[in-house]
Design a protein around this motif. Structure first.
Motif, mmCIF file in Angstrom:
data_model
loop_
_atom_site.group_PDB
_atom_site.id
_atom_site.type_symbol
_atom_site.label_atom_id
_atom_site.label_comp_id
_atom_site.label_asym_id
_atom_site.label_seq_id
_atom_site.Cartn_x
_atom_site.Cartn_y
_atom_site.Cartn_z
ATOM 1 N N TYR A 114 0.850 -44.935 58.014
ATOM 2 C CA TYR A 114 0.286 -45.462 56.768
ATOM 3 C C TYR A 114 0.028 -46.965 56.863
ATOM 4 O O TYR A 114 -0.850 -47.480 56.158
ATOM 5 C CB TYR A 114 1.175 -45.100 55.582
ATOM 6 C CG TYR A 114 1.095 -43.615 55.288
ATOM 7 C CD1 TYR A 114 -0.078 -43.062 54.781
ATOM 8 C CD2 TYR A 114 2.149 -42.765 55.586
ATOM 9 C CE1 TYR A 114 -0.191 -41.699 54.545
ATOM 10 C CE2 TYR A 114 2.056 -41.403 55.361
ATOM 11 C CZ TYR A 114 0.882 -40.874 54.843
ATOM 12 O OH TYR A 114 0.768 -39.521 54.633
ATOM 13 N N PHE A 115 0.741 -47.671 57.741
ATOM 14 C CA PHE A 115 0.377 -49.057 58.006
ATOM 15 C C PHE A 115 -1.001 -49.116 58.650
ATOM 16 O O PHE A 115 -1.836 -49.962 58.289
ATOM 17 C CB PHE A 115 1.406 -49.717 58.914
ATOM 18 C CG PHE A 115 0.907 -51.004 59.539
ATOM 19 C CD1 PHE A 115 0.697 -52.131 58.767
ATOM 20 C CD2 PHE A 115 0.602 -51.062 60.897
ATOM 21 C CE1 PHE A 115 0.208 -53.307 59.331
ATOM 22 C CE2 PHE A 115 0.125 -52.228 61.468
ATOM 23 C CZ PHE A 115 -0.077 -53.351 60.692
ATOM 24 N N ARG A 116 -1.269 -48.229 59.596
ATOM 25 C CA ARG A 116 -2.605 -48.211 60.216
ATOM 26 C C ARG A 116 -3.667 -47.826 59.186
ATOM 27 O O ARG A 116 -4.765 -48.390 59.172
ATOM 28 C CB ARG A 116 -2.623 -47.260 61.416
ATOM 29 C CG ARG A 116 -1.974 -47.861 62.661
ATOM 30 C CD ARG A 116 -2.417 -47.163 63.933
ATOM 31 N NE ARG A 116 -1.981 -47.876 65.126
ATOM 32 C CZ ARG A 116 -2.659 -48.857 65.700
ATOM 33 N NH1 ARG A 116 -3.821 -49.251 65.183
ATOM 34 N NH2 ARG A 116 -2.212 -49.454 66.779
ATOM 35 N N CYS A 117 -3.358 -46.876 58.324
ATOM 36 C CA CYS A 117 -4.317 -46.517 57.263
ATOM 37 C C CYS A 117 -4.579 -47.717 56.355
ATOM 38 O O CYS A 117 -5.731 -47.995 55.985
ATOM 39 C CB CYS A 117 -3.774 -45.350 56.441
ATOM 40 S SG CYS A 117 -3.788 -43.742 57.267
ATOM 41 N N TRP B 131 -10.552 -48.163 63.463
ATOM 42 C CA TRP B 131 -10.671 -48.799 62.149
ATOM 43 C C TRP B 131 -9.513 -49.766 61.897
ATOM 44 O O TRP B 131 -9.722 -50.889 61.428
ATOM 45 C CB TRP B 131 -10.684 -47.742 61.041
ATOM 46 C CG TRP B 131 -11.822 -46.787 61.105
ATOM 47 C CD1 TRP B 131 -13.051 -47.007 61.664
ATOM 48 C CD2 TRP B 131 -11.847 -45.451 60.590
ATOM 49 N NE1 TRP B 131 -13.843 -45.883 61.527
ATOM 50 C CE2 TRP B 131 -13.129 -44.912 60.874
ATOM 51 C CE3 TRP B 131 -10.915 -44.643 59.930
ATOM 52 C CZ2 TRP B 131 -13.497 -43.615 60.509
ATOM 53 C CZ3 TRP B 131 -11.279 -43.342 59.567
ATOM 54 C CH2 TRP B 131 -12.552 -42.854 59.845
ATOM 55 N N SER B 132 -8.297 -49.316 62.200
ATOM 56 C CA SER B 132 -7.130 -50.151 61.900
ATOM 57 C C SER B 132 -7.055 -51.372 62.810
ATOM 58 O O SER B 132 -6.622 -52.446 62.377
ATOM 59 C CB SER B 132 -5.844 -49.334 62.003
ATOM 60 O OG SER B 132 -5.632 -48.857 63.316
ATOM 61 N N LEU C 13 1.002 -46.612 48.465
ATOM 62 C CA LEU C 13 -0.073 -45.995 47.689
ATOM 63 C C LEU C 13 -0.731 -44.867 48.489
ATOM 64 O O LEU C 13 -0.951 -43.764 47.975
ATOM 65 C CB LEU C 13 -1.093 -47.074 47.327
ATOM 66 C CG LEU C 13 -2.127 -46.815 46.236
ATOM 67 C CD1 LEU C 13 -2.716 -48.133 45.775
ATOM 68 C CD2 LEU C 13 -3.240 -45.899 46.729
ATOM 69 N N LEU C 14 -1.035 -45.138 49.754
ATOM 70 C CA LEU C 14 -1.676 -44.133 50.609
ATOM 71 C C LEU C 14 -0.722 -42.983 50.917
ATOM 72 O O LEU C 14 -1.131 -41.816 50.967
ATOM 73 C CB LEU C 14 -2.160 -44.785 51.900
ATOM 74 C CG LEU C 14 -3.317 -45.773 51.739
ATOM 75 C CD1 LEU C 14 -3.424 -46.684 52.959
ATOM 76 C CD2 LEU C 14 -4.632 -45.028 51.531
ATOM 77 N N ALA C 15 0.552 -43.303 51.120
ATOM 78 C CA ALA C 15 1.534 -42.260 51.412
ATOM 79 C C ALA C 15 1.681 -41.295 50.243
ATOM 80 O O ALA C 15 1.887 -40.083 50.447
ATOM 81 C CB ALA C 15 2.881 -42.892 51.755
ATOM 82 N N ARG D 290 11.482 -54.686 57.400
ATOM 83 C CA ARG D 290 11.140 -56.005 57.942
ATOM 84 C C ARG D 290 9.884 -55.926 58.811
ATOM 85 O O ARG D 290 9.063 -56.844 58.823
ATOM 86 C CB ARG D 290 12.316 -56.542 58.757
ATOM 87 C CG ARG D 290 12.184 -58.010 59.138
ATOM 88 C CD ARG D 290 13.504 -58.532 59.632
ATOM 89 N NE ARG D 290 13.992 -57.789 60.782
ATOM 90 C CZ ARG D 290 15.284 -57.631 61.081
ATOM 91 N NH1 ARG D 290 16.212 -58.134 60.295
ATOM 92 N NH2 ARG D 290 15.650 -56.955 62.158
ATOM 93 N N MET D 291 9.733 -54.831 59.510
ATOM 94 C CA MET D 291 8.603 -54.673 60.431
ATOM 95 C C MET D 291 7.274 -54.570 59.672
ATOM 96 O O MET D 291 6.262 -55.123 60.088
ATOM 97 C CB MET D 291 8.828 -53.417 61.272
ATOM 98 C CG MET D 291 7.785 -53.169 62.325
ATOM 99 S SD MET D 291 8.074 -54.084 63.832
ATOM 100 C CE MET D 291 6.655 -53.530 64.802
ATOM 101 N N PHE D 292 7.292 -53.875 58.549
ATOM 102 C CA PHE D 292 6.036 -53.595 57.853
ATOM 103 C C PHE D 292 5.934 -54.255 56.474
ATOM 104 O O PHE D 292 4.951 -54.053 55.773
ATOM 105 C CB PHE D 292 5.846 -52.079 57.699
ATOM 106 C CG PHE D 292 5.751 -51.360 59.019
ATOM 107 C CD1 PHE D 292 4.563 -51.320 59.719
ATOM 108 C CD2 PHE D 292 6.868 -50.755 59.574
ATOM 109 C CE1 PHE D 292 4.475 -50.676 60.943
ATOM 110 C CE2 PHE D 292 6.794 -50.102 60.796
ATOM 111 C CZ PHE D 292 5.598 -50.061 61.490
ATOM 112 N N GLY D 293 6.916 -55.043 56.110
ATOM 113 C CA GLY D 293 6.892 -55.688 54.797
ATOM 114 C C GLY D 293 6.206 -57.039 54.820
ATOM 115 O O GLY D 293 5.924 -57.600 55.874
ATOM 116 N N THR D 294 5.906 -57.532 53.642
ATOM 117 C CA THR D 294 5.338 -58.874 53.407
ATOM 118 C C THR D 294 4.034 -59.111 54.157
ATOM 119 O O THR D 294 3.750 -60.225 54.584
ATOM 120 C CB THR D 294 6.359 -59.974 53.762
ATOM 121 O OG1 THR D 294 6.633 -59.956 55.170
ATOM 122 C CG2 THR D 294 7.648 -59.795 52.977
#
Length: 402
Positions: free
Chosen positions: A245-248, A40-41, A224-226, A211-215
């Motif tokens: 949670y990034f994958r979610c 899905w992700s 929100l999911l976390a 930095r890796m998961f922002g913006t």
């Protein structure tokens, strides 16, 4: 050659791996590796984004290593003088593939005891996907030997000088994140009698989580999911939680788009609207016990739209068969011409889609009329268009140069 996993730490032995019944598999490592979540992700571009963001992190690290000694697996270190980035030019990978080669993301240039050296370096966020040949000296030599090779040109542009004959190619390295997933997988691919990569070939650097998961368009969905699962550590402080949670969130982004993509249209799928994604995720979070449960329930809704789209695709097919096209080509040319067959089919496909939408109109993801009626209108239009498409096929074949 595929990597064979050896022994390594258990889930419970990996520092930073959190356990919670809300997670698929009961812990974060198992959750990150969940097959459905991966599928899905990745439809939402998760692996591509992770790769792109990690390449940027590695590029920053490499810039910070200039004028410092860098290791060579099994050899003497060298002083890094310049970094040629290859992953920014997709043509390099295409050219390498045409020669059955792989290319590293970076090529490092420096001096080893006064002698110039080149070293391949590849950004590898997931160490279980490492392919040792990608950074070997032999692979780099083959890449540089390609006539009019784009990799060589990129390196020479960086150096602002041609590569000399006296340059030495040394064993390369992978640059991977320091974190729980690496702790779990690296021993499995680097230790034991069946190891396929030397642990010295893997250089570990810290991850700047924000930095890796922002913006990113899906970033607001991560927190929100976390909050649904309420793990003892947040994605801001736990790398595994950030990945999960990034994958979610990426899966939610794909489902949001998929639910709104018309069943029949000439336009591309709609662009993700972050504010609307957050609103729908919040609404769906109201009656679920876990973030993964939210995804499962959302996917059930999405699958209904996907089934309707598949039904439309079956009816909305070009009403001139490949057999007919081949016969038209053979009659016109007196011989088989696969290229012309492909081009004719592609031209008919474009024309058919345009004419079909002209007759039927765009069909939204959730049409107002029952799906059987929609399918009936599309089938009628397809039959109506057959004579026109047949004539167009004949005309296309006739005017194409031999």
């Amino acid at each position: 050659m595929a990597l064979r996993f050896g022994r390594g730490p258990s889930f419970r032995e990996v520092r930073g791996n959190l356990f919670n019944p809300a997670l698929p598999g009961g812990n974060l490592i198992a959750a990150v590796l969940d097959r459905d979540l991966m599928a899905w992700s990745d439809r939402g571009g998760a692996s591509r984004v992770l790769g792109d963001r990690w390449s940027e992190e590695c590029s920053r690290a490499l810039d910070g290593w200039l004028e410092t000694e860098r290791p060579v697996p099994g050899g003497a270190p060298f002083v890094l003088k310049a970094v040629a980035r290859l992953d920014e030019d997709p043509r390099i990978a295409i050219q390498a593939g045409q020669h059955k080669l792989t290319n590293p993301d970076f090529v490092l240039y420096g001096y080893q005891g006064g002698r110039p050296v080149l070293q391949a370096a590849d950004a590898k966020f997931a160490v279980d996907t490492i392919k040792p040949a990608q950074v070997s000296a032999d692979s780099l030599a083959a890449l540089l030997a390609i006539e009019e090779g784009l990799a060589r040109q990129a390196i020479e542009r960086t150096l602002e000088a041609p590569l000399g004959e006296d340059i030495e190619l040394v064993r390369g390295v992978f640059i991977s994140p320091r974190g729980p997933l690496t702790d779990y997988f690296l021993p499995r691919v680097a230790d034991g009698p069946r190891a396929r990569v030397d642990g010295h070939e893997v250089v570990l650097i810290p991850v700047a989580i924000a930095r890796m998961f922002g913006t990113l368009p899906v970033t607001p969905d991560i927190g929100l999911l976390a909050r649904i699962d309420r793990l003892p550590e947040t994605p801001r402080e736990n790398l595994l939680a950030a990945i999960y949670y990034f994958r979610c969130a990426s899966a939610c982004g794909w489902m949001w788009v998929e639910e709104r993509t018309p069943l029949l249209s000439l336009n591309p799928p709609p662009e993700l609207v972050t504010a609307q994604l957050v609103t729908e995720t919040e609404e769906r979070a109201a009656d679920v016990e876990s973030a993964y449960g939210l995804l499962e329930r959302w996917y059930e809704d999405v699958e209904q739209v996907r089934e309707a789209r598949r039904a439309v695709a079956e009816v909305a097919s070009v009403p001139v068969s490949m057999k007919e096209i081949r016969q038209l080509v053979e009659t016109a040319r007196g011989e088989e011409d696969r290229r012309l067959v492909r081009h004719t089919r592609a031209a008919l496909e474009r024309l058919f889609q345009q004419r079909l939408v002209d007759l039927v109109g765009e069909v939204p993801a959730e049409p107002a009329e029952p799906l059987p009626e929609v399918l009936g209108r599309i089938a009628d239009a397809t039959r109506t268009l057959r004579p026109e498409l047949r004539r167009e096929a004949e005309a296309f074949v006739a005017r194409e140069p031999a």
